[in-house]
Design an enzyme around this catalytic site. Structure first.
Site, short mmCIF file in Angstrom:
data_model
loop_
_atom_site.label_atom_id
_atom_site.label_comp_id
_atom_site.label_asym_id
_atom_site.label_seq_id
_atom_site.Cartn_x
_atom_site.Cartn_y
_atom_site.Cartn_z
N CYS A 1 -7.80 11.32 -2.38
CA CYS A 1 -7.66 9.88 -2.62
C CYS A 1 -6.92 9.22 -1.46
O CYS A 1 -5.68 9.26 -1.41
CB CYS A 1 -6.95 9.63 -3.95
SG CYS A 1 -6.76 7.88 -4.31
N CYS B 1 -4.57 6.43 -2.51
CA CYS B 1 -3.30 6.90 -3.08
C CYS B 1 -2.37 7.43 -1.98
O CYS B 1 -1.18 7.16 -1.98
CB CYS B 1 -3.50 8.05 -4.07
SG CYS B 1 -4.88 7.87 -5.17
N ASP B 2 -2.90 8.22 -1.07
CA ASP B 2 -2.04 9.01 -0.19
C ASP B 2 -2.08 8.62 1.29
O ASP B 2 -1.27 9.13 2.06
CB ASP B 2 -2.41 10.50 -0.33
CG ASP B 2 -2.18 10.99 -1.77
OD1 ASP B 2 -1.24 10.50 -2.41
OD2 ASP B 2 -2.96 11.83 -2.26
#
Ligand code: NDP
Length: 315
Positions: free
Chosen positions: A139, A142-143
């Site tokens: 992701c 997300c990261d």
């Protein structure tokens, strides 16, 4: 006939990510006494991420697993009955609908909320598993932020990979995009954007041979599928964007899905083709796949279930 292992409930929620827990919070507050079965991975995909910084309300960010514990606690505080157990079979042919739990117990429910999520597809090489959470991620949204100003790699050539490569290109110095063929599957417009972004380098006809590093990602070794030549590129993160698999197999006999298995809902609602069966979260969303959007559709499913049950005189 119900035997002693069977149970009748008003609302059954299958799945325990942000969609399932949010549905449980809303259904509990509407006094529907929902029962939620957590499934194979209690807490869902967020339990395998690290810090979540984009869920509103957590001003300082929060670890994914901790956030899911908060969701669960809130659902329990509102009165939801949260249980371990996996739905193994369903029968939606007539009301009340039946769901088998762990192949032994049958739950009969007037309304069902499917919130079984999706699972990222992985390459399946050992180093990917070893370095998961240590620079390997499925992701970018997300990261990616944790690799600001660094060189990274992303594998995949569909719309997701293109979108994530563009996202990363705004944060990272260089984005190495690993494409296994000599063309991309992504839509033309996305391909053009990727190709015209100066800090995205596309490695055509390339397979990921190995992700290198001990406690964190340090490099990736690519293998050219035409020549067999191997090259090493120094990167701090390796993103996998080769598609997601909605966890919907269990329902395919009854519920309409698109060709990739995502449950179809009536736009603007959580309603499926079977009345009284609702779907929320990633199992019905291939576009956004965010915790906050999953939670939003979980809320919609609980409200839709409540309205359905009252209209039918079942509450
Ligand atoms: P897709 O299945 O479309 O693409 C997967 C990509 O990963 C393909 O390029 C495939 O390569 C590659 N791939 C698969 N397995 C491997 C492997 N083992 N090694 C290397 N590469 C691999 O998945 P997406 O998640 O990209 O998209 C899913 C759906 O969602 C699509 O319909 C897409 O259009 C849609 N979507 C739309 C968006 C938008 O409109 N903004 C945004 C995101 C998704 P190959 O091409 O060689 O098979």
């Amino acid at each position: 006939m119900l035997n002693e292992l069977n149970e009748k409930v008003s609302v059954l929620i299958i799945g325990s990510g942000p969609a399932g827990y949010t549905a449980a919070i809303y259904a509990s507050r509407a006094n529907l006494k929902p029962v939620l079965y957590q499934g194979i991975q209690p807490g869902g995909q967020l339990t395998i991420t690290t810090e979540v910084e984009n869920y509103p309300g957590y001003a300082n960010g929060i670890q994914g697993p901790e956030m899911m514990i908060d969701f669960e606690k809130q659902a329990v505080r509102m009165g939801a009955d949260i249980r371990y157990g996996i739905a193994t079979k369903v029968d939606f042919s007539s009301q009340p609908y039946k769901v088998w739990i762990d192949d032994e117990k049958i739950i009969e429910a007037n309304a069902i909320i499917i919130a079984t999520g999706a699972s990222a597809k992985w390459l399946g090489i050992p180093s990917e598993q070893k370095l998961n959470g240590m620079g390997v991620s499925a992701c970018a949204v997300c990261d990616g932020f944790f690799f600001k100003g660094k060189d990274v790699a992303i594998v995949g050539a569909g719309d997701t990979a293109a979108e994530e490569a563009l996202y990363l290109s705004k944060l990272c110095t260089t984005v190495n995009m690993v494409v296994r063929r000599d063309q991309m599957r992504a839509s033309k417009i996305m391909q053009d954007r990727v190709i015209n972004t100066p800090n995205i380098i596309i490695h055509w006809n390339s397979e990921t041979d190995e992700i290198l590093g001990e406690n964190r990602v340090e490099a990736v070794r690519l293998k050219n599928t035409q020549t067999g030549e191997k090259t090493e590129i120094k990167v701090s993160a390796f993103f996998v964007a080769i598609g997601h698999q909605p966890n919907s197999d269990l329902f395919k006999e009854f519920i309409d899905m698109d060709e990739t298995g995502y449950i179809k809902t009536i736009p603007g609602t959580s309603k499926t083709n079977i009345e009284g069966v609702f779907a929320a979260g990633d199992v019905q969303d291939k576009h956004y796949r965010q915790a906050v959007t999953a939670a939003g559709t979980g809320c919609m499913a609980a409200l839709d279930a409540e309205r359905y049950l009252s209209a039918k005189g079942l509450v």
